[in-house]
Design a protein around this motif. Structure first.
Motif, PDB file in Angstrom:
ATOM      1  N   LYS A 251       0.835  -1.210   0.000  1.00  0.00           N
ATOM      2  CA  LYS A 251       0.000   0.000   0.000  1.00  0.00           C
ATOM      3  C   LYS A 251       0.864   1.252   0.000  1.00  0.00           C
ATOM      4  O   LYS A 251       0.566   2.229  -0.672  1.00  0.00           O
ATOM      5  N   LEU A 252       1.958   1.227   0.747  1.00  0.00           N
ATOM      6  CA  LEU A 252       2.863   2.371   0.796  1.00  0.00           C
ATOM      7  C   LEU A 252       3.507   2.612  -0.561  1.00  0.00           C
ATOM      8  O   LEU A 252       3.618   3.749  -1.024  1.00  0.00           O
ATOM      9  N   LEU A 253       3.916   1.541  -1.211  1.00  0.00           N
ATOM     10  CA  LEU A 253       4.490   1.670  -2.551  1.00  0.00           C
ATOM     11  C   LEU A 253       3.473   2.253  -3.534  1.00  0.00           C
ATOM     12  O   LEU A 253       3.818   3.087  -4.374  1.00  0.00           O
ATOM     13  N   GLU A 254       2.246   1.819  -3.425  1.00  0.00           N
ATOM     14  CA  GLU A 254       1.196   2.316  -4.321  1.00  0.00           C
ATOM     15  C   GLU A 254       0.945   3.807  -4.088  1.00  0.00           C
ATOM     16  O   GLU A 254       0.798   4.583  -5.036  1.00  0.00           O
TER      17      GLU A 254
END
Length: 100
Positions: free
Chosen positions: A6-9
């Protein structure tokens, strides 16, 4: 070490939005800088100004505007602002007027 998907997204979306914004501004070629205005641009010509325009100048009220117009009418044209030096507050309003 693992990175949450989610953080990468969120990072990916943020970068895409920043790039999109920069590219859009370049394409639209928006002039975001304010125009350069000089002190000379703000001065009014006392040979062509109406009473209404004169009274918008700081330190020039109705009486002072009438005096300026009277001097202008009697001499035809004011060729130097220092012809008005006897008028009250001249040293204050002289920076806002010009002759052309």
């Amino acid at each position: 070490m693992t990175v949450e998907p989610k953080l990468l997204e969120v990072q990916r979306v943020s970068i895409i939005l920043i790039i999109f914004t920069v590219v859009s501004l370049k394409i639209l070629d928006l002039n975001l800088t304010p125009p350069k205005v000089t002190k000379k641009d703000l001065q009014i010509d006392i040979n062509t100004a109406s009473k209404k325009q004169l009274t918008k100048v700081p330190y020039i009220g109705n009486k002072t505007a009438d005096k300026i117009i009277g001097i202008r009418n009697s001499s035809g044209k004011i060729d130097n602002i220092y012809k008005l030096k006897e008028i009250r507050n001249f040293n204050k309003f002289k920076y806002y007027i010009k002759v052309e």
